[in-house]
Scaffold this motif. Structure first.
Motif, PDB file in Angstrom:
ATOM      1  N   GLY A 111     -30.313   0.153  38.833  1.00  0.00           N
ATOM      2  CA  GLY A 111     -31.055  -0.818  39.622  1.00  0.00           C
ATOM      3  C   GLY A 111     -30.220  -2.042  39.957  1.00  0.00           C
ATOM      4  N   ARG A 112     -30.744  -2.869  40.843  1.00  0.00           N
ATOM      5  CA  ARG A 112     -30.011  -4.041  41.307  1.00  0.00           C
ATOM      6  C   ARG A 112     -29.897  -5.100  40.218  1.00  0.00           C
ATOM      7  NH1 ARG A 112     -32.001  -4.467  46.120  1.00  0.00           N
ATOM      8  NH2 ARG A 112     -30.146  -3.871  47.223  1.00  0.00           N
ATOM      9  N   ARG A 113     -30.936  -5.282  39.446  1.00  0.00           N
ATOM     10  CA  ARG A 113     -30.955  -6.292  38.377  1.00  0.00           C
ATOM     11  C   ARG A 113     -31.370  -5.634  37.076  1.00  0.00           C
ATOM     12  NH1 ARG A 113     -28.036  -9.541  40.953  1.00  0.00           N
ATOM     13  NH2 ARG A 113     -28.906 -10.533  42.763  1.00  0.00           N
ATOM     14  N   GLY A 114     -31.152  -6.299  35.994  1.00  0.00           N
ATOM     15  CA  GLY A 114     -31.562  -5.762  34.702  1.00  0.00           C
ATOM     16  C   GLY A 114     -30.661  -6.278  33.614  1.00  0.00           C
ATOM     17  N   LYS A 115     -30.835  -5.717  32.451  1.00  0.00           N
ATOM     18  CA  LYS A 115     -30.005  -6.090  31.312  1.00  0.00           C
ATOM     19  C   LYS A 115     -28.567  -5.672  31.584  1.00  0.00           C
ATOM     20  CE  LYS A 115     -33.756  -5.106  28.150  1.00  0.00           C
ATOM     21  NZ  LYS A 115     -34.202  -4.227  27.084  1.00  0.00           N
ATOM     22  N   ALA A 116     -27.656  -6.229  30.808  1.00  0.00           N
ATOM     23  CA  ALA A 116     -26.247  -5.863  30.966  1.00  0.00           C
ATOM     24  C   ALA A 116     -26.070  -4.345  30.860  1.00  0.00           C
ATOM     25  CB  ALA A 116     -25.394  -6.564  29.924  1.00  0.00           C
ATOM     26  N   ARG A 117     -26.774  -3.731  29.909  1.00  0.00           N
ATOM     27  CA  ARG A 117     -26.762  -2.270  29.769  1.00  0.00           C
ATOM     28  C   ARG A 117     -28.190  -1.828  29.566  1.00  0.00           C
ATOM     29  NH1 ARG A 117     -21.793  -0.946  29.832  1.00  0.00           N
ATOM     30  NH2 ARG A 117     -20.293  -2.102  28.668  1.00  0.00           N
ATOM     31  N   ASP A 118     -28.662  -1.012  30.481  1.00  0.00           N
ATOM     32  CA  ASP A 118     -30.052  -0.561  30.409  1.00  0.00           C
ATOM     33  C   ASP A 118     -30.327   0.294  29.177  1.00  0.00           C
ATOM     34  OD1 ASP A 118     -30.504  -0.090  33.984  1.00  0.00           O
ATOM     35  OD2 ASP A 118     -30.525  -1.880  32.753  1.00  0.00           O
ATOM     36  N   GLN A 119     -29.378   1.103  28.759  1.00  0.00           N
ATOM     37  CA  GLN A 119     -29.616   2.059  27.683  1.00  0.00           C
ATOM     38  C   GLN A 119     -28.814   1.763  26.424  1.00  0.00           C
ATOM     39  OE1 GLN A 119     -31.946   4.459  27.978  1.00  0.00           O
ATOM     40  NE2 GLN A 119     -32.394   3.512  29.942  1.00  0.00           N
ATOM     41  N   GLY A 120     -28.312   0.575  26.277  1.00  0.00           N
ATOM     42  CA  GLY A 120     -27.526   0.259  25.093  1.00  0.00           C
ATOM     43  C   GLY A 120     -26.103   0.747  25.209  1.00  0.00           C
ATOM     44  N   PRO A 121     -25.278   0.383  24.259  1.00  0.00           N
ATOM     45  CA  PRO A 121     -23.850   0.708  24.350  1.00  0.00           C
ATOM     46  C   PRO A 121     -23.472   2.070  23.762  1.00  0.00           C
ATOM     47  CG  PRO A 121     -24.234  -0.757  22.506  1.00  0.00           C
ATOM     48  CD  PRO A 121     -25.567  -0.534  23.169  1.00  0.00           C
ATOM     49  N   SER A 122     -24.392   3.011  23.699  1.00  0.00           N
ATOM     50  CA  SER A 122     -24.073   4.293  23.064  1.00  0.00           C
ATOM     51  C   SER A 122     -23.014   5.059  23.858  1.00  0.00           C
ATOM     52  CB  SER A 122     -25.324   5.156  22.911  1.00  0.00           C
ATOM     53  OG  SER A 122     -25.671   5.739  24.131  1.00  0.00           O
ATOM     54  N   LEU A 123     -22.179   5.746  23.123  1.00  0.00           N
ATOM     55  CA  LEU A 123     -21.130   6.553  23.736  1.00  0.00           C
ATOM     56  C   LEU A 123     -21.737   7.639  24.621  1.00  0.00           C
ATOM     57  CD1 LEU A 123     -18.113   7.347  23.974  1.00  0.00           C
ATOM     58  CD2 LEU A 123     -18.451   8.758  21.937  1.00  0.00           C
ATOM     59  N   ALA A 124     -22.804   8.260  24.157  1.00  0.00           N
ATOM     60  CA  ALA A 124     -23.434   9.343  24.923  1.00  0.00           C
ATOM     61  C   ALA A 124     -23.958   8.838  26.261  1.00  0.00           C
ATOM     62  CB  ALA A 124     -24.567   9.984  24.116  1.00  0.00           C
ATOM     63  N   TRP A 125     -24.632   7.666  26.294  1.00  0.00           N
ATOM     64  CA  TRP A 125     -25.149   7.118  27.551  1.00  0.00           C
ATOM     65  C   TRP A 125     -24.001   6.755  28.481  1.00  0.00           C
ATOM     66  CZ3 TRP A 125     -24.698   2.632  30.405  1.00  0.00           C
ATOM     67  CH2 TRP A 125     -25.565   2.543  31.494  1.00  0.00           C
ATOM     68  N   ARG A 126     -22.982   6.089  27.957  1.00  0.00           N
ATOM     69  CA  ARG A 126     -21.826   5.716  28.786  1.00  0.00           C
ATOM     70  C   ARG A 126     -21.149   6.949  29.370  1.00  0.00           C
ATOM     71  NH1 ARG A 126     -18.743   0.818  25.595  1.00  0.00           N
ATOM     72  NH2 ARG A 126     -20.464  -0.660  25.722  1.00  0.00           N
ATOM     73  N   TRP A 127     -21.001   7.987  28.553  1.00  0.00           N
ATOM     74  CA  TRP A 127     -20.366   9.227  29.018  1.00  0.00           C
ATOM     75  C   TRP A 127     -21.159   9.829  30.171  1.00  0.00           C
ATOM     76  CZ3 TRP A 127     -15.939  11.818  28.505  1.00  0.00           C
ATOM     77  CH2 TRP A 127     -15.900  13.156  28.920  1.00  0.00           C
ATOM     78  N   ARG A 128     -22.484   9.989  29.997  1.00  0.00           N
ATOM     79  CA  ARG A 128     -23.313  10.586  31.045  1.00  0.00           C
ATOM     80  C   ARG A 128     -23.291   9.750  32.319  1.00  0.00           C
ATOM     81  NH1 ARG A 128     -26.732  11.158  26.715  1.00  0.00           N
ATOM     82  NH2 ARG A 128     -28.035   9.438  27.459  1.00  0.00           N
ATOM     83  N   ALA A 129     -23.472   8.437  32.178  1.00  0.00           N
ATOM     84  CA  ALA A 129     -23.530   7.554  33.347  1.00  0.00           C
ATOM     85  C   ALA A 129     -22.209   7.531  34.102  1.00  0.00           C
ATOM     86  CB  ALA A 129     -23.924   6.141  32.919  1.00  0.00           C
ATOM     87  N   ASN A 130     -21.102   7.460  33.393  1.00  0.00           N
ATOM     88  CA  ASN A 130     -19.806   7.366  34.058  1.00  0.00           C
ATOM     89  C   ASN A 130     -19.302   8.706  34.555  1.00  0.00           C
ATOM     90  OD1 ASN A 130     -18.747   4.485  34.036  1.00  0.00           O
ATOM     91  ND2 ASN A 130     -19.712   4.742  32.027  1.00  0.00           N
ATOM     92  N   ARG A 131     -19.696   9.776  33.914  1.00  0.00           N
ATOM     93  CA  ARG A 131     -19.377  11.101  34.448  1.00  0.00           C
ATOM     94  C   ARG A 131     -20.130  11.319  35.762  1.00  0.00           C
ATOM     95  NH1 ARG A 131     -17.285  16.218  32.523  1.00  0.00           N
ATOM     96  NH2 ARG A 131     -18.394  17.898  33.558  1.00  0.00           N
TER      97      ARG A 131
END
Length: 152
Positions: A111-131
Motif C-alpha cells: 500500500g501507499r502508506r503504512g508501517k515501516a514493515r507491514d508483516q514484521g522483519p521476518s526472513l520468510a516475509w522478506r523472502w516472499r515479498a522480495n522474490r
C-alpha cells in the motif's frame, strides 16, 4: 518461464524452488532488485510521480514517497481500469526502498502508506515479498516498461 538475455537471468540462489529462504539468498535478491529498479527508473532522482503507459496492458505507476541523501522510497503499482462505479484498481501496490549507497532495494510494505514493515522483519516475509518484486520487475522490464520522464 525465465526469459533469455543478460537482463532476465536469475542466479541459482534466486531460482531455487525447494530451498527455503536464507540470508545470503535475500541479499542476492536485494542486489538483483536494485539492478532491475535502476533499469526501470534510470533517473530516479527526478520527479515525484511517473507513469509508464502501455498500448496493451496496465500502466505502471511509480510515486516517490520519501527521499534522503542515500535512499528513496517508491510506491509501485499497476493501474487497472475498473468498472464505472469502481474506478481504477491498483495492484500489486508495493512500497520499495532503494539504497543507493549499498546498491540494494527491498520491499518495505504494501500500500501507499503504512508501517515501516507491514508483516514484521521476518526472513520468510522478506523472502516472499522480495522474490515477488524480483519476478514482477523482470516481467515489467520484459514488457517494455521504463520511466523516462516525470509526470507534472
Amino acid at each position: 518461464m525465465v526469459r533469455s538475455g543478460p537482463m532476465m537471468h536469475l542466479s541459482p540462489a534466486l531460482d531455487r524452488q525447494r530451498a527455503g529462504p536464507s540470508f545470503s539468498g535475500l541479499m542476492e535478491l536485494y542486489e538483483s532488485n536494485y539492478l532491475f529498479l535502476r533499469r526501470l527508473l534510470p533517473e530516479a532522482e527526478h520527479g515525484l510521480c511517473r507513469v509508464s503507459p502501455m498500448a496493451r496492458g496496465a500502466a505502471l505507476h511509480a510515486e516517490l514517497l520519501e527521499s534522503t541523501p542515500y535512499t528513496r522510497t517508491y510506491f509501485l503499482t499497476h493501474q487497472f481500469a475498473g468498472g464505472a462505479a469502481l474506478g481504477p484498481e491498483a495492484l500489486p501496490a508495493l512500497r520499495v526502498r532503494i539504497y543507493y549507497d549499498a546498491r540494494v532495494a527491498e520491499v518495505v510494505g504494501r500500500g501507499r502508506r503504512g508501517k515501516a514493515r507491514d508483516q514484521g522483519p521476518s526472513l520468510a516475509w522478506r523472502w516472499r515479498a522480495n522474490r515477488f518484486l524480483n519476478r514482477w520487475l523482470r516481467f515489467c522490464l520484459g514488457e517494455g516498461h521504463r520511466f523516462d520522464s516525470p509526470v507534472v
